[in-house]
Design a protein around this motif. Structure first.
Motif, mmCIF file in Angstrom:
data_model
loop_
_atom_site.group_PDB
_atom_site.id
_atom_site.type_symbol
_atom_site.label_atom_id
_atom_site.label_comp_id
_atom_site.label_asym_id
_atom_site.label_seq_id
_atom_site.Cartn_x
_atom_site.Cartn_y
_atom_site.Cartn_z
ATOM 1 N N MET A 1 35.055 -21.668 7.489
ATOM 2 C CA MET A 1 34.837 -22.370 8.594
ATOM 3 C C MET A 1 33.888 -23.524 8.370
ATOM 4 O O MET A 1 32.903 -23.515 7.385
ATOM 5 N N ASP A 2 34.275 -24.834 8.797
ATOM 6 C CA ASP A 2 33.355 -25.918 8.582
ATOM 7 C C ASP A 2 32.213 -25.878 9.334
ATOM 8 O O ASP A 2 31.996 -25.179 10.239
ATOM 9 N N ARG A 3 31.230 -26.901 9.036
ATOM 10 C CA ARG A 3 30.090 -27.074 9.661
ATOM 11 C C ARG A 3 30.075 -27.374 11.081
ATOM 12 O O ARG A 3 29.546 -26.520 12.022
ATOM 13 N N ALA A 4 30.899 -28.142 11.383
ATOM 14 C CA ALA A 4 31.088 -28.522 12.965
ATOM 15 C C ALA A 4 31.675 -27.375 13.840
ATOM 16 O O ALA A 4 31.116 -26.919 14.684
ATOM 17 N N ALA A 5 32.577 -26.575 13.326
ATOM 18 C CA ALA A 5 32.880 -25.325 14.063
ATOM 19 C C ALA A 5 31.899 -24.314 13.931
ATOM 20 O O ALA A 5 31.673 -23.606 15.079
ATOM 21 N N THR A 6 31.058 -24.125 13.086
ATOM 22 C CA THR A 6 30.127 -23.063 12.853
ATOM 23 C C THR A 6 29.084 -23.387 14.003
ATOM 24 O O THR A 6 28.654 -22.649 14.801
ATOM 25 N N ASP A 72 23.132 -24.865 8.610
ATOM 26 C CA ASP A 72 23.593 -25.075 7.395
ATOM 27 C C ASP A 72 23.478 -23.469 6.702
ATOM 28 O O ASP A 72 24.106 -23.206 5.704
ATOM 29 N N VAL A 75 26.608 -21.491 7.706
ATOM 30 C CA VAL A 75 27.750 -21.891 6.662
ATOM 31 C C VAL A 75 27.650 -21.418 5.187
ATOM 32 O O VAL A 75 28.630 -21.031 4.743
ATOM 33 N N LYS A 76 26.374 -21.507 4.683
ATOM 34 C CA LYS A 76 26.169 -20.997 3.412
ATOM 35 C C LYS A 76 26.330 -19.715 3.314
ATOM 36 O O LYS A 76 26.831 -18.891 2.128
ATOM 37 N N GLN A 78 28.221 -17.718 5.053
ATOM 38 C CA GLN A 78 29.832 -17.394 5.069
ATOM 39 C C GLN A 78 30.424 -17.636 3.754
ATOM 40 O O GLN A 78 31.697 -17.078 3.811
#
Length: 79
Positions: A1-6, A72, A75-76, A78
């Motif tokens: 999942m990208d940062r924006a979705a997260t 951040d 994201v990391k 995941q």
């Protein structure tokens, strides 16, 4: 999942905890801007961990002061 979705998913999770209706940006602080107390932080972290099926260690929690840092970190974690 990208940062924006997260970030979008975390924004949805933060809404019930955002009692003052603060506009949340990457620079928004949990203690200062959102006025989260320790119990609120615990509840919010549990919601994040459940939503993303991750564990945020106490050491990591101590280093996360802003919404952007939280995004951040998630994201990391995941991968």
């Amino acid at each position: 999942m990208d940062r924006a979705a997260t970030a979008d998913r975390i924004a949805a999770l933060i809404a019930p905890f955002n009692k003052k209706g603060v506009d949340v940006t990457d620079a928004t602080t949990f203690a200062g801007d959102l006025e989260f107390d320790s119990l609120t932080v615990m509840d919010f972290v549990a919601a994040i961990e459940d939503e993303f099926d991750i564990i945020i260690s106490m050491n990591q929690q101590a280093e996360i002061e802003t919404y952007g840092q939280l995004v951040d970190a998630v994201v990391k974690l995941q991968g």
